[in-house]
Scaffold this motif. Structure first.
Motif, short mmCIF file in Angstrom:
data_model
loop_
_atom_site.label_atom_id
_atom_site.label_comp_id
_atom_site.label_asym_id
_atom_site.label_seq_id
_atom_site.Cartn_x
_atom_site.Cartn_y
_atom_site.Cartn_z
N GLU A 1 0.84 -1.19 0.00
CA GLU A 1 0.00 0.00 0.00
C GLU A 1 0.88 1.24 0.00
OE1 GLU A 1 -2.90 1.15 -1.11
OE2 GLU A 1 -3.80 -0.42 0.12
N VAL A 2 0.41 2.27 -0.68
CA VAL A 2 1.03 3.59 -0.63
C VAL A 2 0.12 4.48 0.20
CG1 VAL A 2 1.81 5.57 -1.96
CG2 VAL A 2 2.10 3.27 -2.89
N LEU A 3 0.69 5.15 1.19
CA LEU A 3 -0.09 5.96 2.11
C LEU A 3 0.00 7.44 1.76
CD1 LEU A 3 0.81 4.25 5.51
CD2 LEU A 3 -1.14 3.81 4.01
N VAL A 4 -1.05 8.16 2.07
CA VAL A 4 -1.11 9.60 1.87
C VAL A 4 -1.25 10.27 3.23
CG1 VAL A 4 -2.31 11.52 0.78
CG2 VAL A 4 -2.16 9.31 -0.39
N ALA A 5 -0.34 11.20 3.54
CA ALA A 5 -0.36 11.92 4.81
C ALA A 5 -1.07 13.26 4.63
CB ALA A 5 1.06 12.16 5.32
N ASP A 6 -1.82 13.67 5.65
CA ASP A 6 -2.56 14.93 5.57
C ASP A 6 -1.66 16.12 5.90
OD1 ASP A 6 -2.26 14.25 8.24
OD2 ASP A 6 -4.20 15.03 8.84
N ALA A 7 -0.54 16.23 5.18
CA ALA A 7 0.46 17.27 5.47
C ALA A 7 -0.03 18.66 5.12
CB ALA A 7 1.74 16.97 4.71
N SER A 8 -1.03 18.77 4.26
CA SER A 8 -1.48 20.10 3.82
C SER A 8 -2.09 20.90 4.97
CB SER A 8 -2.51 19.97 2.69
OG SER A 8 -3.64 19.23 3.12
N ARG A 9 -2.43 20.25 6.08
CA ARG A 9 -2.96 21.01 7.21
C ARG A 9 -1.85 21.77 7.94
NH1 ARG A 9 -2.06 18.79 12.14
NH2 ARG A 9 -1.24 16.66 12.22
N ARG A 10 -0.57 21.45 7.58
CA ARG A 10 0.56 22.13 8.22
C ARG A 10 1.37 22.97 7.24
NH1 ARG A 10 2.19 17.18 9.35
NH2 ARG A 10 4.23 17.74 8.54
N THR A 11 1.53 22.50 6.01
CA THR A 11 2.49 23.11 5.11
C THR A 11 2.01 23.09 3.68
OG1 THR A 11 4.81 22.99 4.36
CG2 THR A 11 3.71 20.92 4.84
N THR A 12 2.57 23.99 2.88
CA THR A 12 2.30 23.99 1.45
C THR A 12 3.43 23.32 0.67
OG1 THR A 12 3.35 26.16 1.17
CG2 THR A 12 0.98 26.13 1.61
N THR A 13 4.52 22.94 1.35
CA THR A 13 5.63 22.29 0.67
C THR A 13 5.25 20.86 0.30
OG1 THR A 13 6.59 21.61 2.79
CG2 THR A 13 7.34 23.69 1.85
N LEU A 14 5.96 20.32 -0.70
CA LEU A 14 5.68 18.98 -1.21
C LEU A 14 6.76 18.02 -0.73
CD1 LEU A 14 4.99 20.04 -4.91
CD2 LEU A 14 3.34 19.88 -3.04
N ASN A 15 6.35 16.78 -0.43
CA ASN A 15 7.34 15.82 0.04
C ASN A 15 6.79 14.41 -0.08
OD1 ASN A 15 9.77 14.94 1.00
ND2 ASN A 15 9.45 15.56 3.12
N ALA A 16 7.70 13.45 0.01
CA ALA A 16 7.37 12.03 0.08
C ALA A 16 8.55 11.36 0.77
CB ALA A 16 7.14 11.45 -1.31
N TYR A 17 8.32 10.20 1.34
CA TYR A 17 9.42 9.53 2.03
C TYR A 17 9.12 8.05 2.21
CZ TYR A 17 6.44 9.97 6.20
OH TYR A 17 5.40 9.89 7.09
N VAL A 18 10.19 7.31 2.50
CA VAL A 18 10.08 5.92 2.90
C VAL A 18 10.57 5.83 4.34
CG1 VAL A 18 11.02 3.59 2.57
CG2 VAL A 18 10.41 4.97 0.60
#
Length: 420
Positions: free
Chosen positions: A228-245
């Motif tokens: 599975e690939v997960l999506v984090a609700d990061a937009s509630r904190r930041t407008t920057t883009l990111n991904a990680y393992v």
């Protein structure tokens, strides 16, 4: 420190250092770029003059905040840890040794956080002014408290293990503590995505659709098992883009920021995922964990030698009943060591990230999308495309956008040659 304990510390440091060097030589990709060293691209080829001016202005307003905050933190840590007056502040903490150690860690960490809090506020004001943060002040404060609590728990656990080993094995404690700490590093890498990450983000599986289909096909192509690939609700904190393992074994996960999924075209999103899949295929989290475990053994061996030298001058030992004043000393040594070792860690990180970039371009066969992705990442984070050389060497964990653009151009030539 007895001669036997000193020898144990020397052996522990030597074995940890030797293991770190061997692992780094064998596992780190020291020559990941086909064709050798790269010459960074011209900034004007990626950014307009207005964009370059904005990045330079943002750096001028934020860089000094970070450096002054770091200097204040280091100065305070050194005073608390290296001066008699600083250590004396911790001498009267109540309770048995294990309670007093936790209280000392909490007092040390919270004290430094309060000293540097004005700089954190100043930095956040700049992030708000430049539109990089979407979080309210109360939510930001809650995350700050959570982060501090996680640090206190982690550091307390490490010091409790260290002191317990010293109290139980007076001569062999560096070797025992080094081995136990290495195991804890491995366990920490496994547990972090399951225990810590959910404290700061909510995660949902990537919904069915073209992007998910392409990601799973790309993972199969690269031989990476991705349930599975997960999506984090990061937009509630930041407008920057990111991904990680993150994680190892059964806790491994590929995570995308929700704003990356929502805001990027599919070809650029696939470039990000291909980069993260390359990390997974090469087991880079495992490699980093092994290096961290070896480095921890090396550090504990050195710590034993330092504490032994201080004890000869009346400085105490982790095995003494009055161990609590040594807590700020150990934490101060750690703070200094973290800064001094940063170039080593970041040099290794840049090599690993470059290999993942190479693999991502090969996997997607789309260097154009990769270049546009780097441009968007830099613009969204207002990253300085040409940071000072010393700064990037010391603190830069990733190649710059200009270096990555040069890599994409090199890879485009290689891909064209392979198709002929």
């Amino acid at each position: 420190m007895t001669p036997a304990a000193r020898r144990t510390s020397l052996v522990t440091a030597a074995l940890g250092g030797f293991a770190f060097v061997v692992l780094a030589v064998v596992l780190v990709p020291w020559d990941p770029v086909p064709g050798g060293a790269l010459r960074p691209a011209d900034p004007a080829s990626l950014f307009t003059p207005a964009q370059l001016d904005r990045a330079a202005e943002f750096a001028s307003r934020t860089d000094w905040i970070g450096y002054v905050s770091l200097a204040v933190r280091l100065a305070a840590a050194c005073w608390l840890g290296f001066s008699r007056r600083g250590r004396a502040l911790f001498a009267r903490l109540p309770g048995p040794w294990w309670v007093a150690v936790v209280l000392a860690v909490a007092a040390f960490e919270i004290g430094l956080r309060l000293l540097t809090l004005p700089f954190a506020v100043l930095l956040r004001r700049q992030l708000l002014a430049y539109g990089l943060s979407t979080q309210s002040w109360p939510a930001w404060a809650v995350d700050l408290v959570k982060g501090e609590a996680v640090d206190i728990v982690g550091v307390s656990l490490a010091l409790l293990v260290l002191v317990a080993c010293a109290r139980r094995w007076h001569r062999a404690w560096p070797a025992v503590a080094g081995g136990v700490a290495a195991v804890l590093v491995l366990l920490g890498s496994f547990a972090y995505p399951l225990v810590v990450e959910p404290l700061f983000n909510s995660f949902e599986p990537l919904p069915d659709g073209p992007l998910r289909t392409e990601i799973l096909a790309l993972a199969e192509q690269e031989g990476v098992d991705v349930d599975e690939v997960l999506v984090a609700d990061a937009s509630r904190r930041t407008t920057t883009l990111n991904a990680y393992v993150s994680g190892i074994g059964g806790s491994r996960r590929v995570v995308l920021y929700d704003n990356l999924v929502d805001d990027l075209p599919q070809d650029e999103a696939l470039s990000v995922v291909a980069h993260e899949l390359a990390h997974a295929r090469h087991q880079d989290v495992v490699v980093g964990t092994l290096l961290g475990a070896a480095g921890t053994g090396f550090a504990i061996g050195l710590l034993g030698l330092v504490l032994g030298a201080l004890r000869r001058r009346g400085g105490g030992s982790p095995a003494d009943p009055t161990v609590v004043p040594l807590v700020p000393l150990v934490l101060a040594l750690y703070a200094v060591a973290a800064v001094l070792s940063s170039p080593v860690q970041n040099t290794i990180s840049r090599q690993v990230e470059t290999r993942a970039d190479v693999d991502a371009i090969r996997a997607t066969g789309d260097p154009v999308a990769f270049v546009e992705l780097q441009r968007q990442l830099a613009l969204r984070s207002i990253a300085d495309p040409e940071p000072p050389g010393w700064e990037h060497f010391w603190f830069g964990s990733h190649p710059t956008a200009l270096t990555r653009t040069a890599l994409a151009e090199r890879m485009a030539e290689r891909l064209a040659e392979d198709q002929e």
